[in-house]
Scaffold this motif. Sequence first.
Motif, mmCIF file in Angstrom:
data_model
loop_
_atom_site.group_PDB
_atom_site.id
_atom_site.type_symbol
_atom_site.label_atom_id
_atom_site.label_comp_id
_atom_site.label_asym_id
_atom_site.label_seq_id
_atom_site.Cartn_x
_atom_site.Cartn_y
_atom_site.Cartn_z
ATOM 1 N N ASP A 166 0.991 -1.186 -0.013
ATOM 2 C CA ASP A 166 -0.103 0.009 0.104
ATOM 3 C C ASP A 166 0.865 1.301 -0.066
ATOM 4 O O ASP A 166 1.747 1.327 -0.987
ATOM 5 C CB ASP A 166 -0.922 0.023 1.143
ATOM 6 N N SER B 75 2.571 -11.115 4.577
ATOM 7 C CA SER B 75 1.378 -11.657 4.009
ATOM 8 C C SER B 75 0.274 -11.045 3.970
ATOM 9 O O SER B 75 -0.582 -11.479 5.050
ATOM 10 C CB SER B 75 1.272 -13.206 4.576
ATOM 11 N N PRO B 76 0.096 -9.850 3.558
ATOM 12 C CA PRO B 76 -1.104 -8.993 3.604
ATOM 13 C C PRO B 76 -2.306 -9.629 3.463
ATOM 14 O O PRO B 76 -3.475 -8.851 4.072
ATOM 15 C CB PRO B 76 -0.837 -8.005 2.780
ATOM 16 N N ARG B 77 -2.690 -10.538 2.744
ATOM 17 C CA ARG B 77 -3.688 -11.130 2.530
ATOM 18 C C ARG B 77 -4.181 -12.255 3.649
ATOM 19 O O ARG B 77 -5.311 -12.834 3.755
ATOM 20 C CB ARG B 77 -4.109 -11.667 1.286
ATOM 21 N N GLN B 78 -3.338 -12.740 4.549
ATOM 22 C CA GLN B 78 -3.456 -13.818 5.376
ATOM 23 C C GLN B 78 -3.984 -13.394 6.641
ATOM 24 O O GLN B 78 -3.514 -12.307 7.144
ATOM 25 C CB GLN B 78 -2.026 -14.699 5.461
ATOM 26 N N LYS C 165 -5.343 -9.262 9.946
ATOM 27 C CA LYS C 165 -4.582 -9.507 8.791
ATOM 28 C C LYS C 165 -4.197 -7.896 8.482
ATOM 29 O O LYS C 165 -4.579 -6.987 9.436
ATOM 30 C CB LYS C 165 -5.506 -9.828 7.847
ATOM 31 N N THR D 259 -5.268 -4.106 0.541
ATOM 32 C CA THR D 259 -4.857 -5.284 -0.229
ATOM 33 C C THR D 259 -6.175 -5.945 -0.185
ATOM 34 O O THR D 259 -7.090 -5.908 0.563
ATOM 35 C CB THR D 259 -3.885 -6.117 0.732
#
Length: 239
Positions: A144, A180-183, A234, A239
């Motif tokens: 971002d 791991s921005p989506r985890q 998260k 994201t």
Amino acid sequence: MEMTAQSGAGPALVLIAEDDDEIAVILTAYFSRGGFRTLRAQDGRQALELHLTARPDLVLLDVQMPGLDGWMVLSEIRRRGGTPVIMVTAMDQDVDKLTGLRIGADDYVVKPFNPAEVVARAQAVLRRTLAHGAGSGASVIRVDDLVIDLDKHEVTLADGRTALNLTLTEFKLLAYLARSPRQVFSRIDLLTHCLPEGDTLERTVDSHVSKLRRKLEEAGIGDVPRGIRGVGYKFGGKT
């Protein structure tokens, strides 16, 4: 078991900042037996000098020292970077523990202590530090509008001018989530990987995340970290 320096060059070096000669001798013996190299500072000013010149892998830092006390030394070490620090205090008070954690201590031990336990704590902190560095790839994470420099322990906005003033725990949380921005990570996971060894309560994670989110909001970054009801957190953001 011999602990390896973060650079990979030989045994890890521990700076023992302790003005009590008897305690320093005991700690030196136990750390040497545990496979560490050691260096001793007798006061706060010497501790900062040796931290700068010897670049230790970990600092064992007494709170009550002549010259500069442990809190002042810790603040300067954190300003310089992310060297792991374990505070040693004779004051078993929550306010002292919270002060150390707020400034950025990785762990703390209370006098009188078992020196074997201190060595075990140091090994745990170093393992965790090495694990954070291992396999992380690039030393800079860009996600971002944030730039997270893992080597310098700095977080800036993409404009390169705005820097965030984060505690070490807040920095670890942000970096861990940003890798791991989506985890979605559970509180237990964040507690294990990002918080000091002495912290065992999941609600402590919420407190650190809340402070981190507030600082990011003040910098114009919204919804980071994002809470996932019943699960954990998260990275969030765009994201």
